[in-house]
Design a protein around this motif. Structure first.
Motif, mmCIF file in Angstrom:
data_model
loop_
_atom_site.group_PDB
_atom_site.id
_atom_site.type_symbol
_atom_site.label_atom_id
_atom_site.label_comp_id
_atom_site.label_asym_id
_atom_site.label_seq_id
_atom_site.Cartn_x
_atom_site.Cartn_y
_atom_site.Cartn_z
ATOM 1 N N ALA A 1 0.810 -1.220 0.000
ATOM 2 C CA ALA A 1 0.000 0.000 0.000
ATOM 3 C C ALA A 1 0.843 1.271 0.000
ATOM 4 C CB ALA A 1 -0.924 -0.003 1.223
ATOM 5 N N ASP A 2 2.146 1.125 0.230
ATOM 6 C CA ASP A 2 3.041 2.287 0.303
ATOM 7 C C ASP A 2 3.401 2.762 -1.105
ATOM 8 O OD1 ASP A 2 4.903 4.207 0.840
ATOM 9 O OD2 ASP A 2 6.359 2.857 1.779
ATOM 10 N N PRO A 3 2.989 3.978 -1.513
ATOM 11 C CA PRO A 3 3.310 4.461 -2.869
ATOM 12 C C PRO A 3 4.809 4.523 -3.136
ATOM 13 C CG PRO A 3 1.650 5.858 -1.821
ATOM 14 C CD PRO A 3 2.179 4.955 -0.757
ATOM 15 N N ALA A 4 5.598 4.778 -2.082
ATOM 16 C CA ALA A 4 7.046 4.888 -2.261
ATOM 17 C C ALA A 4 7.676 3.560 -2.663
ATOM 18 C CB ALA A 4 7.686 5.396 -0.979
ATOM 19 N N VAL A 48 3.511 -10.222 -7.570
ATOM 20 C CA VAL A 48 3.990 -8.916 -7.128
ATOM 21 C C VAL A 48 5.132 -8.474 -8.037
ATOM 22 C CG1 VAL A 48 4.973 -7.596 -5.210
ATOM 23 C CG2 VAL A 48 3.354 -9.463 -4.756
ATOM 24 N N LYS A 49 5.050 -7.252 -8.526
ATOM 25 C CA LYS A 49 6.124 -6.712 -9.367
ATOM 26 C C LYS A 49 6.140 -5.195 -9.255
ATOM 27 C CE LYS A 49 3.099 -6.961 -13.442
ATOM 28 N NZ LYS A 49 2.944 -7.540 -14.787
ATOM 29 N N MET A 50 7.221 -4.613 -9.771
ATOM 30 C CA MET A 50 7.338 -3.166 -9.759
ATOM 31 C C MET A 50 6.328 -2.559 -10.726
ATOM 32 S SD MET A 50 9.711 -2.598 -7.537
ATOM 33 C CE MET A 50 9.941 -0.835 -7.830
#
Length: 626
Positions: free
Chosen positions: A594-597, A622-624
């Motif tokens: 959930a962290d945008p960073a 999960v990926k960038m």
């Protein structure tokens, strides 16, 4: 001092007005092991055959009595000691019945009460029944004069320490001893080891307090140095201090020991210098139970100075007392048919109730704002509100013994070892595996390590890589990829368990660091330095209970959850990590996603895994982002 003398006993009552409050004083005053040492009492030894119902003790006994011995001025004294009783942070006491020596029986109690306007009124009460003329002569001299002076001195010193906020030292004991002075040869060796640690890249801001502690700290604290407790007292990161201790052990400054903790009293009845000495089946003499060792609770790593630098003798001056089991907030010995009310101060969170005889761990007591102000706990009968009753932080708890034998009532914090460096965590560190590669269990032994995060990775199209650029160059690229994985896994507190061709199995105490490590490794491999070939890394991650075993001389992990993790990597397309729903729902992982960073995205899917054909798994890729 108040008190008196009757035909049967001497009575001494000392009152002290102290400036610190009871909560601050409690860890110091109730540490009876250290208090006895600081007051100049001799050390004690345990005698075999502790008394309890069924082994020759009087009928009706359920709680264990310890048999102890000391020697003073060449005279041996033996006694039987009842379990200490206490209500944190207001009172504690003990009864001792002597088989030899000038005293027949002694009762010691300490009461701490809050003074109006702040501070504590401490009342220390001793009742001693003499044995013959020698007892009538010795008790007034030893207790009435010598102990009276020493007790006052120690309590004043403890008050000053509590006001300074130094109620505990890094080893887990009170800071109250006198500074030690090393000899010239010991100082030279300590300085040499300090320079070696610094040359190996250790943090100078951590090396300095460690060497200062080894050189000057109280012997009782150094006998059991706990890295997480020291880290908290130094204001340092726990893993940094743990890794420093591991390096210091390899350098010869410290010795490492594995302590085996009872799941009830959480005391360390046994210890081992090597994992090979750790046996899955253990016995606690205090609780009279057999238990199975597991790495995430039952095994703690502790340290002490190496004898070449400073010889530390682990002596006992008292084997009971509240600080032996600091998680216990109430301990009361209630006779058959008896009833007693106590008023402890409780921390918010879950607490456990049990009796010594039943070994039961129910019900949980939830301490929270708005909780009830009173509760009754029964032995031998139904407990009211057994479904997790909610209590206030200052309740009245009534203990009722409806059985035909005495019962030792225990109320304890359910949280387990917040400053404990467990074997599960330590053996999952890359540095530990690098420095102590031979540390493994005895062949054939299996020990539960609790919930671990298991990571599997592999290079995509590695066979084509060898064909296109040649064996030698491809082999170098694969070795470099191992270095990247090793760095990123180690940075996040994990370890590489083994390599299988181009594949890697890694282990972490928690899944979020594992996910961060693999994402960082994938990014580095996809964008290598100039002249190097980009590599695509596939990965799968799962978390669950595992079993530790020794395979090929190294510590390895097995179990169905390891098998699930191994089946996930082939589902990865590269540059992503396939995780199970258990990982996705982990609070730390959910926060990371959930962290945008962090820049991560998770796509849901579903699949059957080989070997688990009767079950379909909820999976997430999960990926960038971008």
């Amino acid at each position: 001092m108040r008190g008196g003398v009757s035909e049967k006993e001497f009575h001494y009552r000392w009152e002290y007005d102290l400036r610190a409050d009871p909560q601050a004083l409690w860890p110091l005053v109730s540490d009876t092991n250290r208090f006895n040492r600081d007051a100049g009492l001799p050390d004690v030894t345990r005698r075999g055959g502790d008394a309890r119902a069924g082994d020759g003790a009087e009928p009706g006994r359920a709680a264990r009595r310890r048999r102890l011995r000391l020697s003073k001025l060449g005279v041996g004294v033996e006694w039987e000691e009842e379990p200490f009783e206490w209500v944190r942070p207001f009172r504690f006491g003990v009864v001792r019945r002597y088989a030899t020596g000038p005293v027949e029986e002694a009762r010691v109690t300490a009461h701490l009460s809050e003074r109006e306007g702040g501070g504590t009124r401490l009342v220390y009460d001793v009742r001693a029944r003499p044995r013959g003329a020698l007892g009538r002569a010795v008790i007034p001299l030893q207790i009435g004069r010598v102990s009276a002076h020493r007790f006052a001195e120690v309590f004043r010193r403890y008050d000053a320490l509590a006001l300074e906020g130094r109620a505990r030292d890094g080893g887990g004991g009170a800071v109250a001893g006198r500074a030690h002075r090393l000899g010239a040869g010991e100082r030279a060796l300590l300085d040499s080891l300090r320079r070696r640690l610094l040359a190996d890249g250790a943090n100078p801001r951590l090396v300095a307090p460690l060497c200062r502690a080894v050189g000057r700290a109280d012997e009782m604290a150094l006998a059991r140095m706990r890295p997480y407790a020291l880290a908290d007292s130094w204001g340092a990161a726990r893993r940094d201090v743990l890794e420093l201790f591991l390096k210091a052990t390899r350098a010869g400054l410290l010795d490492l020991r594995w302590e085996l903790l009872c799941p009830l009293c959480r005391g360390a009845g046994q210890s081992a210098e090597s994992l090979r000495e750790v046996r899955p089946g253990q016995h606690c003499d205090s609780c009279m139970i057999d238990f199975t060792v597991d790495f995430d609770r039952s095994v703690e790593v502790v340290f002490r100075p190496n004898a070449s630098v400073r010889r530390v003798e682990a002596r006992e001056f008292c084997v009971g007392g509240p600080q032996v089991t600091p998680h216990v907030v109430v301990q009361q010995l209630v006779p058959a048919g008896g009833r007693r009310a106590v008023e402890p101060v409780l921390e918010e969170g879950r607490h456990n109730f049990r009796t010594h005889a039943s070994k039961e761990g129910r019900p949980f007591l939830v301490v929270a704002r708005g909780g009830a102000g009173s509760l009754t706990l029964r032995a031998g009968g139904a407990n009211e509100d057994a479904e997790e009753p909610r209590l206030s932080a200052r309740p009245v708890i009534t203990l009722e013994n409806d059985t035909d034998a005495e019962q030792l009532f225990v109320v304890e914090r359910a949280a387990w070892g917040e400053q404990t460096a467990t074997a599960a965590e330590v053996t999952a560190l890359q540095l530990f595996r690098d420095l102590f590669a031979s540390e493994a269990l005895r062949p054939g032994d299996r020990i539960n390590v609790g919930r671990m995060a298991i990571l599997f990775t592999d290079l995509r199209d590695s066979t084509r890589l060898y064909r296109e650029i040649g064996d030698a160059v491809a082999f170098g690229a694969v070795m470099s990829h191992f270095d990247v994985l090793r760095e990123e896994i180690g940075r996040e507190g994990g370890a590489i368990v083994k390599t299988l061709g181009d594949a890697v199995m890694g282990v972490f105490p928690r899944p979020a660091p594992a996910l961060r490590a693999v994402m960082a490794a994938q990014a580095r491999l996809a964008a290598p330095p100039a002249g190097a070939r980009p590599l695509t890394l596939k990965a799968g991650l799962h978390a669950g209970p595992c079993i530790a075993v020794t395979l090929n001389g190294r510590l390895d992990y097995f179990g169905s959850h390891v098998n699930i993790a191994a089946r996930l990597e082939p589902l990865s397309t590269g540059g992503d990590c396939v995780v199970t729903a258990d990982v996705r729902r982990d609070p730390e992982v959910a926060a990371l996603l959930a962290d945008p960073a962090a820049g991560l995205a998770a796509e849901p899917s579903e699949a059957a895994l080989k070997g688990f054909d009767d079950e379909r798994f909820e999976l997430w890729r999960v990926k960038m982002k971008g």
